[in-house]
Design an enzyme around this catalytic site. Sequence first.
Site, short mmCIF file in Angstrom:
data_model
loop_
_atom_site.label_atom_id
_atom_site.label_comp_id
_atom_site.label_asym_id
_atom_site.label_seq_id
_atom_site.Cartn_x
_atom_site.Cartn_y
_atom_site.Cartn_z
N CYS A 37 0.84 -1.21 0.00
CA CYS A 37 0.00 0.00 0.00
C CYS A 37 0.86 1.25 0.00
CB CYS A 37 -0.92 -0.01 1.22
SG CYS A 37 -1.91 1.48 1.34
N CYS B 35 -0.45 4.18 2.30
CA CYS B 35 -0.29 3.90 3.74
C CYS B 35 1.18 4.07 4.15
CB CYS B 35 -0.68 2.47 4.09
SG CYS B 35 -2.13 1.83 3.28
N ASP B 36 2.10 3.52 3.35
CA ASP B 36 3.49 3.41 3.80
C ASP B 36 4.47 4.32 3.08
OD1 ASP B 36 2.75 1.47 5.65
OD2 ASP B 36 2.84 -0.10 4.14
#
Length: 311
Positions: free
Chosen positions: A133, A136-137
């Site tokens: 992701c 997200c990261d």
Amino acid sequence: MIEKDVVIIGGGPAGLTAGIYLKRARLDTILIEKLAVGGQIILTDVIENYPGFPEPITGMELANRMKDQAKNFGLEIISDEVLEIKKNDEKFIVKTWGEEFSCKGIVIAAGSQPRKLNIPGEVKFTGRGVSYCATCDGPFFKDKKIVVIGGGDTAIEEGLYLTKHASKVYIMHRRDKLRATKILQERAFKNDKIEFIWNGLPQSFEGENKIEKLMYKDKLSGKKNELVIDGIFIFVGIAPNNDFIKKSNIGLKLDEKGSVIVDKDLKTNIDGIYGAGDIIKKSLYQVVTAVGDGAQAAFNLQKYIEEKYNG
Ligand code: NAP
């Protein structure tokens, strides 16, 4: 046991659209979502190919708008996981951790998840430099070197997004031609931070406590190489969320990849069960097709219920 007309399994664009149509048809409908309403699109930075938004919209905002619209029509949405579908005389039973719902029809719109590479080190380093992701990261890799694996729309789109954070983004693809749509390819080829590694076959992930190296093989020469990096993002396709279908003993047909097989009306092989979105076997996996599937599945299910119960 709670009685409903319809249970929708999955709260992405397909499920939410089905909810809008079923509520407008005045069917008592509940949508069950196991994670976050919105599905995979909430992990997408921007969406630029969904008509009506000349300025790209974030996946999160589009999902929230769809959810609000469905709720405006009275759709009941709950957070729970569907474990099994059973058949009980004429009706279906949808079993979750917390409840059992009896219903006349079901729309399966449970979506998909990122496919794994299944190579050594992948599990060990997930969350320790290996991710599925980008939104997200990505921010954890500010000014770092990362590699994206894959050559489809997701790999290229997310690779482009990751250049906002990382100093260098390698994109490793197993062939020498990308699968991604041309407009994304053009942007990636123009981006100074992106370097392609063609014909690269990932072999293993290595490091001490966090990821340090990607070991890979050149497909043409067979030569083994290593790439020293801070992070690895894997985008090698999608796998349908079909665990509950496999556990159900109702004979619902899946294809060899585990996708739900539907006909042109989005009906599965079982009367009263329809499929929509990323979980079905089809040729184009996009928000715009998921939304169309949801509408069509809901419309045809509504006709089925009318004929069977009121006709
Ligand atoms: P995809 O289109 O199936 O592409 C997967 C990529 O990963 C392919 O390039 C494939 O290589 C590669 N791959 C597969 N298995 C591999 C392995 N074991 N090792 C190395 N590479 C491997 O998947 P996706 O990009 O996740 O997209 C999924 C669907 O969502 C697609 O229909 C896509 O169009 C859609 N999508 C659309 C958008 C958009 O419209 N903006 C954005 C994201 C996704 P090959 O090319 O050699 O097969």
